[in-house]
Motif scaffolding. Sequence first.
Motif, PDB file in Angstrom:
ATOM      1  N   ARG A   6       0.833  -1.213   0.000  1.00 61.47           N
ATOM      2  CA  ARG A   6       0.000   0.000   0.000  1.00 61.47           C
ATOM      3  C   ARG A   6       0.863   1.256   0.000  1.00 61.47           C
ATOM      4  NH1 ARG A   6      -0.444   1.224   5.624  1.00 61.47           N
ATOM      5  NH2 ARG A   6       0.140  -0.554   6.918  1.00 61.47           N
ATOM      6  N   THR A   7       2.061   1.177   0.589  1.00 65.43           N
ATOM      7  CA  THR A   7       2.968   2.325   0.542  1.00 65.43           C
ATOM      8  C   THR A   7       3.492   2.526  -0.865  1.00 65.43           C
ATOM      9  OG1 THR A   7       3.626   1.931   2.844  1.00 65.43           O
ATOM     10  CG2 THR A   7       5.077   3.315   1.513  1.00 65.43           C
ATOM     11  N   TRP A   8       3.828   1.440  -1.550  1.00 62.60           N
ATOM     12  CA  TRP A   8       4.315   1.531  -2.929  1.00 62.60           C
ATOM     13  C   TRP A   8       3.229   2.057  -3.858  1.00 62.60           C
ATOM     14  CZ3 TRP A   8       8.929   1.438  -5.136  1.00 62.60           C
ATOM     15  CH2 TRP A   8      10.006   0.897  -4.425  1.00 62.60           C
ATOM     16  N   LEU A   9       2.013   1.526  -3.725  1.00 70.96           N
ATOM     17  CA  LEU A   9       0.934   1.964  -4.614  1.00 70.96           C
ATOM     18  C   LEU A   9       0.566   3.426  -4.369  1.00 70.96           C
ATOM     19  CD1 LEU A   9       0.785  -1.053  -5.271  1.00 70.96           C
ATOM     20  CD2 LEU A   9      -1.698  -0.833  -5.339  1.00 70.96           C
ATOM     21  N   LEU A  10       0.631   3.849  -3.119  1.00 68.92           N
ATOM     22  CA  LEU A  10       0.355   5.253  -2.832  1.00 68.92           C
ATOM     23  C   LEU A  10       1.443   6.145  -3.428  1.00 68.92           C
ATOM     24  CD1 LEU A  10      -1.373   7.412  -1.508  1.00 68.92           C
ATOM     25  CD2 LEU A  10      -0.174   6.983   0.653  1.00 68.92           C
ATOM     26  N   LEU A  55       7.400  13.490  -0.650  1.00 68.97           N
ATOM     27  CA  LEU A  55       6.949  12.104  -0.683  1.00 68.97           C
ATOM     28  C   LEU A  55       7.165  11.444   0.677  1.00 68.97           C
ATOM     29  CD1 LEU A  55       5.794   9.941  -2.622  1.00 68.97           C
ATOM     30  CD2 LEU A  55       8.143   9.261  -3.101  1.00 68.97           C
ATOM     31  N   MET A  56       8.275  11.741   1.337  1.00 73.00           N
ATOM     32  CA  MET A  56       8.555  11.213   2.671  1.00 73.00           C
ATOM     33  C   MET A  56       7.441  11.602   3.644  1.00 73.00           C
ATOM     34  SD  MET A  56      11.571  12.429   5.293  1.00 73.00           S
ATOM     35  CE  MET A  56      10.644  13.955   5.621  1.00 73.00           C
ATOM     36  N   ARG A  57       7.009  12.856   3.584  1.00 67.30           N
ATOM     37  CA  ARG A  57       5.971  13.329   4.499  1.00 67.30           C
ATOM     38  C   ARG A  57       4.626  12.680   4.222  1.00 67.30           C
ATOM     39  NH1 ARG A  57       8.057  19.495   3.604  1.00 67.30           N
ATOM     40  NH2 ARG A  57       9.711  19.508   5.182  1.00 67.30           N
ATOM     41  N   HIS A  58       4.305  12.472   2.947  1.00 67.57           N
ATOM     42  CA  HIS A  58       3.026  11.843   2.595  1.00 67.57           C
ATOM     43  C   HIS A  58       2.992  10.369   3.002  1.00 67.57           C
ATOM     44  CE1 HIS A  58       1.099  15.146   0.600  1.00 67.57           C
ATOM     45  NE2 HIS A  58       2.052  15.285  -0.309  1.00 67.57           N
ATOM     46  N   LEU A  59       4.108   9.670   2.836  1.00 64.04           N
ATOM     47  CA  LEU A  59       4.131   8.220   3.048  1.00 64.04           C
ATOM     48  C   LEU A  59       4.476   7.826   4.481  1.00 64.04           C
ATOM     49  CD1 LEU A  59       5.977   7.060  -0.203  1.00 64.04           C
ATOM     50  CD2 LEU A  59       3.516   7.216   0.198  1.00 64.04           C
ATOM     51  N   GLY A  60       5.125   8.727   5.217  1.00 64.56           N
ATOM     52  CA  GLY A  60       5.531   8.389   6.572  1.00 64.56           C
ATOM     53  C   GLY A  60       6.714   7.443   6.616  1.00 64.56           C
ATOM     54  N   VAL A  61       7.629   7.574   5.646  1.00 64.72           N
ATOM     55  CA  VAL A  61       8.833   6.746   5.606  1.00 64.72           C
ATOM     56  C   VAL A  61      10.049   7.653   5.766  1.00 64.72           C
ATOM     57  CG1 VAL A  61       7.729   5.025   4.138  1.00 64.72           C
ATOM     58  CG2 VAL A  61       8.977   6.909   3.079  1.00 64.72           C
ATOM     59  N   SER A  62      11.229   7.055   5.858  1.00 62.61           N
ATOM     60  CA  SER A  62      12.444   7.845   5.982  1.00 62.61           C
ATOM     61  C   SER A  62      12.777   8.521   4.651  1.00 62.61           C
ATOM     62  CB  SER A  62      13.613   6.955   6.411  1.00 62.61           C
ATOM     63  OG  SER A  62      13.923   6.019   5.390  1.00 62.61           O
ATOM     64  N   TYR A  63      13.616   9.543   4.729  1.00 66.79           N
ATOM     65  CA  TYR A  63      13.994  10.240   3.494  1.00 66.79           C
ATOM     66  C   TYR A  63      14.740   9.327   2.527  1.00 66.79           C
ATOM     67  CZ  TYR A  63      16.023  13.546   0.236  1.00 66.79           C
ATOM     68  OH  TYR A  63      16.399  14.190  -0.912  1.00 66.79           O
ATOM     69  N   ALA A  91      14.438   6.162   2.094  1.00 71.27           N
ATOM     70  CA  ALA A  91      13.453   5.256   1.489  1.00 71.27           C
ATOM     71  C   ALA A  91      12.617   5.989   0.446  1.00 71.27           C
ATOM     72  CB  ALA A  91      12.555   4.658   2.566  1.00 71.27           C
ATOM     73  N   ALA A  92      12.183   7.204   0.761  1.00 66.92           N
ATOM     74  CA  ALA A  92      11.393   7.987  -0.195  1.00 66.92           C
ATOM     75  C   ALA A  92      12.211   8.313  -1.432  1.00 66.92           C
ATOM     76  CB  ALA A  92      10.887   9.269   0.472  1.00 66.92           C
ATOM     77  N   TRP A  93      13.481   8.656  -1.252  1.00 64.85           N
ATOM     78  CA  TRP A  93      14.353   8.983  -2.386  1.00 64.85           C
ATOM     79  C   TRP A  93      14.521   7.779  -3.301  1.00 64.85           C
ATOM     80  CZ3 TRP A  93      18.813   7.565  -4.797  1.00 64.85           C
ATOM     81  CH2 TRP A  93      19.420   8.511  -5.627  1.00 64.85           C
ATOM     82  N   ARG A  94      14.773   6.597  -2.711  1.00 59.34           N
ATOM     83  CA  ARG A  94      14.935   5.384  -3.528  1.00 59.34           C
ATOM     84  C   ARG A  94      13.649   5.044  -4.263  1.00 59.34           C
ATOM     85  NH1 ARG A  94      17.918   3.606   1.046  1.00 59.34           N
ATOM     86  NH2 ARG A  94      16.053   2.546   1.841  1.00 59.34           N
ATOM     87  N   MET A  95      12.514   5.137  -3.574  1.00 59.90           N
ATOM     88  CA  MET A  95      11.231   4.824  -4.208  1.00 59.90           C
ATOM     89  C   MET A  95      10.970   5.753  -5.391  1.00 59.90           C
ATOM     90  SD  MET A  95       8.777   4.183  -0.907  1.00 59.90           S
ATOM     91  CE  MET A  95       7.368   3.666  -1.874  1.00 59.90           C
ATOM     92  N   LYS A  96      11.183   7.036  -5.166  1.00 56.59           N
ATOM     93  CA  LYS A  96      10.913   7.994  -6.234  1.00 56.59           C
ATOM     94  C   LYS A  96      11.757   7.698  -7.458  1.00 56.59           C
ATOM     95  CE  LYS A  96      11.201  12.756  -7.692  1.00 56.59           C
ATOM     96  NZ  LYS A  96      11.521  14.150  -7.390  1.00 56.59           N
ATOM     97  N   HIS A  97      13.053   7.488  -7.274  1.00 52.04           N
ATOM     98  CA  HIS A  97      13.925   7.311  -8.426  1.00 52.04           C
ATOM     99  C   HIS A  97      13.711   5.956  -9.102  1.00 52.04           C
ATOM    100  CE1 HIS A  97      16.326  11.011  -8.283  1.00 52.04           C
ATOM    101  NE2 HIS A  97      16.057  10.985  -6.992  1.00 52.04           N
ATOM    102  N   LYS A  98      13.355   4.939  -8.352  1.00 54.01           N
ATOM    103  CA  LYS A  98      13.015   3.655  -8.975  1.00 54.01           C
ATOM    104  C   LYS A  98      11.768   3.795  -9.850  1.00 54.01           C
ATOM    105  CE  LYS A  98      14.945   0.167  -5.846  1.00 54.01           C
ATOM    106  NZ  LYS A  98      14.606  -0.990  -4.974  1.00 54.01           N
ATOM    107  N   LEU A  99      10.748   4.462  -9.320  1.00 51.21           N
ATOM    108  CA  LEU A  99       9.503   4.621 -10.064  1.00 51.21           C
ATOM    109  C   LEU A  99       9.685   5.534 -11.272  1.00 51.21           C
ATOM    110  CD1 LEU A  99       7.057   4.957  -7.038  1.00 51.21           C
ATOM    111  CD2 LEU A  99       7.165   3.053  -8.659  1.00 51.21           C
TER     112      LEU A  99
END
Length: 219
Positions: free
Chosen positions: A84-88, A105-113, A115-123
Amino acid sequence: MNKVQFQSGLSLPTFLKRYGSEAQCKTALQHARRPDGFVCPRCQARAATQFIRYGHRYWQCVAYRRQTSMRSGTLMEQSKLPLRTWLLAMYLLGQSKTNLSALELMRHLGVSYPAAWRMKHKLMRAMAEREARRQLGSVVQLDDAYLGGERNGGKAGSGPENKRPFVIAVETADDGRRRFAVIDPVPAFSKAALAQWNSHRLRPGSDVYSDRLGAFRAL
């Protein structure tokens, strides 16, 4: 009102209603990846055993004993974050018109910076790779465009050297709806450049509509 700009899209309440729980996200991923059930990615066999490891369901092919999960072969494969974190994250990045920073993105998802940076760049990389292979077909409308030329004192029009030429093309369905759009930089609006763009972006048999720009004759 511009019909494209004011199309409804998928609202946040509707998204959360469909994908608000981990179970809903797992069901959606299963329907997307394996709508007809398990198929071994190596031998295409359907016989498999199932087991749970660290909270994730795995399938083991009876023939080759290869183990796979719903995340196998995706950019989420090594991630410990919930689906659900990935889909959001996918929803937020896809809905943002002016890009979304990793900090936001970190603030919206409630994850560490990190983690948010890696998710964003992967997507972002996955979306760029998918769009790089996209070809338009059916009815395609295209036009020339320019980006830049903001310095004062330059020549007006499309001639200034500091302007970057782009080809903008939109695929339209039979009912008139816009399905896909591509915006590609080109070296120049020449027949050679447009011919190369044509071989990469347009499927054979497409109906193409454009203006009287001479380079478009290469299509």
